[in-house]
Design a protein around this motif. Structure first.
Motif, PDB file in Angstrom:
ATOM      1  N   GLN A 139      -5.317  12.648   9.844  1.00  0.00           N
ATOM      2  CA  GLN A 139      -4.531  11.645  10.588  1.00  0.00           C
ATOM      3  C   GLN A 139      -4.211  10.426   9.727  1.00  0.00           C
ATOM      4  N   LEU A 140      -3.870  10.686   8.479  1.00  0.00           N
ATOM      5  CA  LEU A 140      -3.485   9.607   7.576  1.00  0.00           C
ATOM      6  C   LEU A 140      -1.972   9.448   7.588  1.00  0.00           C
ATOM      7  N   GLY A 141      -1.473   8.417   6.904  1.00  0.00           N
ATOM      8  CA  GLY A 141      -0.033   8.152   6.852  1.00  0.00           C
ATOM      9  C   GLY A 141       0.640   9.011   5.793  1.00  0.00           C
ATOM     10  N   PRO A 142       1.741   8.507   5.259  1.00  0.00           N
ATOM     11  CA  PRO A 142       2.493   9.282   4.276  1.00  0.00           C
ATOM     12  C   PRO A 142       1.660   9.532   3.011  1.00  0.00           C
ATOM     13  N   TYR A 143       1.991  10.619   2.325  1.00  0.00           N
ATOM     14  CA  TYR A 143       1.266  10.868   1.078  1.00  0.00           C
ATOM     15  C   TYR A 143       1.825   9.944   0.005  1.00  0.00           C
ATOM     16  N   ASP A 144       1.366   8.724   0.029  1.00  0.00           N
ATOM     17  CA  ASP A 144       1.892   7.705  -0.860  1.00  0.00           C
ATOM     18  C   ASP A 144       0.785   6.680  -1.111  1.00  0.00           C
ATOM     19  N   TYR A 145       0.319   6.644  -2.317  1.00  0.00           N
ATOM     20  CA  TYR A 145      -0.763   5.723  -2.665  1.00  0.00           C
ATOM     21  C   TYR A 145      -0.313   4.719  -3.729  1.00  0.00           C
ATOM     22  N   ALA A 146       1.025   4.492  -3.810  1.00  0.00           N
ATOM     23  CA  ALA A 146       1.531   3.538  -4.802  1.00  0.00           C
ATOM     24  C   ALA A 146       1.610   2.154  -4.168  1.00  0.00           C
ATOM     25  N   ALA A 147       1.066   1.158  -4.854  1.00  0.00           N
ATOM     26  CA  ALA A 147       1.049  -0.206  -4.312  1.00  0.00           C
ATOM     27  C   ALA A 147       2.468  -0.702  -4.037  1.00  0.00           C
ATOM     28  N   GLU A 148       3.419  -0.348  -4.913  1.00  0.00           N
ATOM     29  CA  GLU A 148       4.797  -0.833  -4.733  1.00  0.00           C
ATOM     30  C   GLU A 148       5.379  -0.313  -3.422  1.00  0.00           C
ATOM     31  N   SER A 149       5.066   0.954  -3.078  1.00  0.00           N
ATOM     32  CA  SER A 149       5.615   1.500  -1.832  1.00  0.00           C
ATOM     33  C   SER A 149       5.080   0.745  -0.628  1.00  0.00           C
ATOM     34  N   TRP A 150       3.799   0.419  -0.681  1.00  0.00           N
ATOM     35  CA  TRP A 150       3.231  -0.298   0.464  1.00  0.00           C
ATOM     36  C   TRP A 150       3.797  -1.705   0.533  1.00  0.00           C
ATOM     37  N   HIS A 151       4.136  -2.290  -0.597  1.00  0.00           N
ATOM     38  CA  HIS A 151       4.795  -3.603  -0.591  1.00  0.00           C
ATOM     39  C   HIS A 151       6.179  -3.484   0.054  1.00  0.00           C
TER      40      HIS A 151
END
Ligand SMILES: Cc1cc2nc3c(=O)[nH]c(=O)nc-3n(C[C@H](O)[C@H](O)[C@H](O)COP(=O)(O)OP(=O)(O)OC[C@H]3O[C@@H](n4cnc5c(N)ncnc54)[C@H](O)[C@@H]3O)c2cc1C
Length: 523
Positions: A139-151
């Motif tokens: 139940q996690l979010g998108p497969y994205d662990y890049a800091a820039e994407s979260w910004h």
């Protein structure tokens, strides 16, 4: 006469205590243990034409008598009581995990010549498709662990202006947390081809005469009743300590235990070292930028950043991987302890002292002028260590199984890496003007011992490590036990190294990979 329960459909959850003594359960795939790993694999097989037997030692909820089967002896470094460190019922330890998730880094899979026994027979790229599939399972979010994407998603999340070639911002995501026992119960109960047996504690894996394959399992109950299990393929998914215990206790034909021809089963037990290590004082300019990216509120924040050292720095300093979480705090909110400051000035003074033949002074610094303070909690991988191990003790549990003995041991590399980590972090904070890093005395103390605050993260890894060479690993790169054609292992027990982050996302990814491999083998 023995009752034989084959894979007939329609009876999906059976309390094994209701079955007559001597009942034989038959199916195609047998999964032992219904926790994060076992349920992940079982779900992958829902709707297949094969019959899956999912054997869970506990019931559907907590029972003291079942939990007591986990009790064991601690003979090495202090550790949590074993009966509290894992849950023994349907859903396994997801019943009280915290849900912190992140991916291993590429360097975690590499052979590092300064880390004995490092190197996976897989790369991070090999695991990527499985990490992607594991995200929704947890139940996690998108497969994205890049800091820039979260910004980009949330402009308030701004990474500290540090040089990523020295210190980088590593993202985490948080599972609600997913409690597999409730989340997936109905799905498992309704699955036409998955038969869940609770109160079905496997006590022995029986190998054939040539020790080349498993021919059955023995399930024992508290009243002494026994069941037999026959399947084409078996998967152990009981978590690191119990996986090793079951192999070691299956010693009727192989005196050292199954899969243990090279004395590796139970060895290389690893944890994450989670220890308060110091604090970070943010300079006013950095503090004004906001720290939303690094702060976390349970149940609200979906992602959070920590700080880690770039692989090049780890290589240059020959240290283990680690991350540090920054927890908002007042200037004196760590322990009532003195600090050593790691600042460019202090380092320069130490270098001068060393150049003049004097030993480096122990510097106790008052907190520098700063806008905000954060307590620094390190989470460091433990170096693989054959002396850190699970073995069988003399005492037996209520089912007659030998209880385990945990001898948790750490090395000089584990200890040395902390000081080096903060030295590198402090230099980058000083260089960039972001602030100052101060460490608790123990971090840079010449005393090689560990502080009283030494703690694991409740993460059990190793004990049946993966390696292509049977002399160096219990399972092969497909997670199959070397030498046993139809026995595989799921869970963090197969990790050759521990990575710096919590294990569940990676073990669920590996379980999906194993399930795919079994589908190729069994269909
Ligand atoms: C307090 C706490 C907090 C945690 N927080 C995090 C976190 O934030 N992030 C993270 O990644 N990880 C966390 N973990 C670790 C996480 O819970 C485990 O990594 C995960 O549950 C392991 O999954 P597993 O399936 O291998 O084992 P388990 O979930 O323990 O499942 C094993 C199953 O096998 C069954 N079993 C055992 N022996 C037998 C037997 N002989 N016969 C039949 N069945 C058997 C058990 O009853 C259980 O259901 C935490 C753990 C604890 C204790």
């Amino acid at each position: 006469m023995r009752a034989v329960l084959t894979g007939e459909r329609g009876l999906m959850h059976i309390d094994a205590r209701t079955l007559p003594n001597g009942t034989v359960l038959e199916g195609d795939l047998c999964i032992v243990g219904a926790g994060a790993a076992g349920i992940t694999i079982a779900r992958e097989w829902i709707g297949a034409k094969q019959t899956v037997l999912l054997l869970e030692g506990g019931g559907l909820t907590y029972e003291a008598a079942m939990q007591d089967l986990y009790r064991g002896e601690i003979v090495g470094l202090p550790y949590f009581p074993l009966e509290a460190a894992r849950l023994h019922y349907f859903g396994g330890t997801t019943g009280h995990w915290a849900g912190f998730c992140s991916t291993f880094d590429a360097i975690d899979f590499e052979v590092r010549d300064w880390v004995p026994d490092s190197g996976w027979p897989l790369t991070r790229a090999d695991l990527d498709p499985f990490y992607r599939r594991a995200q929704p399972v947890l139940q996690l979010g998108p497969y994205d662990y890049a800091a820039e994407s979260w910004h980009r998603r949330d402009p308030a999340m701004i990474a500290l202006p540090l040089d990523a070639r020295a210190v980088w911002t590593k993202m985490w995501q948080f599972s609600p947390p997913a409690r597999f026992g409730t989340l997936y119960r109905d799905e498992i109960f309704a699955a036409p081809n998955v038969r869940l047996y609770t109160h079905a504690n496997v006590c022995e894996i029986e190998a054939n005469d040539s020790l080349a394959a498993v021919q059955g399992l023995r399930v024992r109950q508290l009243d002494g009743k026994e069941l037999q299990v026959r399947a084409r393929h078996y998967v152990l998914a009981c978590c690191s300590i119990q996986n090793a215990r079951l192999l070691l206790a299956s010693n009727a034909r192989a005196p050292a235990g199954l899969g243990n021809g090279h004395d590796l089963v139970g060895r290389y037990f690893m944890e994450h070292l989670e220890i308060p290590s110091g604090r970070v004082a943010l300079a006013p300019a950095a503090a004004r930028r906001g720290m939303a990216m690094y702060e976390w509120t349970q149940g609200v924040t979906k992602a959070r950043a920590e700080l880690a050292l770039a692989p090049a720095v780890q290589r240059a300093r020959r240290i283990l991987n680690a991350t540090v979480s920054l927890e908002p705090g007042a200037p004196d909110s760590v322990a009532q302890s003195t600090f050593q400051a790691i600042t460019p000035d202090v380092l320069a003074a130490e270098r001068d002292s060393a150049a003049q033949g004097r030993s480096a002074p122990a510097v106790t610094a008052a907190p520098p002028a700063a806008e905000r303070f954060f307590n620094a909690m390190t989470r460091q991988e433990q170096a693989p260590n054959p002396r850190s191990r699970i073995s069988l003790g003399a005492e037996r549990d209520a089912l007659g199984m030998p209880r385990v003995r945990l001898d948790w041991q750490l090395t000089d590399l584990d200890r040395r890496s902390f000081a080096q980590f903060y030295d590198a972090l402090g230099r980058e904070f000083g260089r960039s003007g972001v602030g100052r890093v101060q460490v608790l005395d123990w971090v840079r103390s010449a005393n090689p011992g560990w502080p009283k605050t030494l703690s694991g993260g409740w993460h059990h890894m190793g004990t049946t490590r993966m390696h292509g060479d049977p002399r160096r690993g219990v399972v092969d790169p497909d997670c199959r036990v070397h030498g046993l054609a139809n026995l595989s292992i799921a869970g963090a027990s197969v990790f050759p190294t521990a990575g710096a982050v919590n294990p569940t996302l990676t073990l669920v990814a590996l379980s999906l990979r194993l399930s795919d491999e079994l589908k190729r083998r069994l269909v």
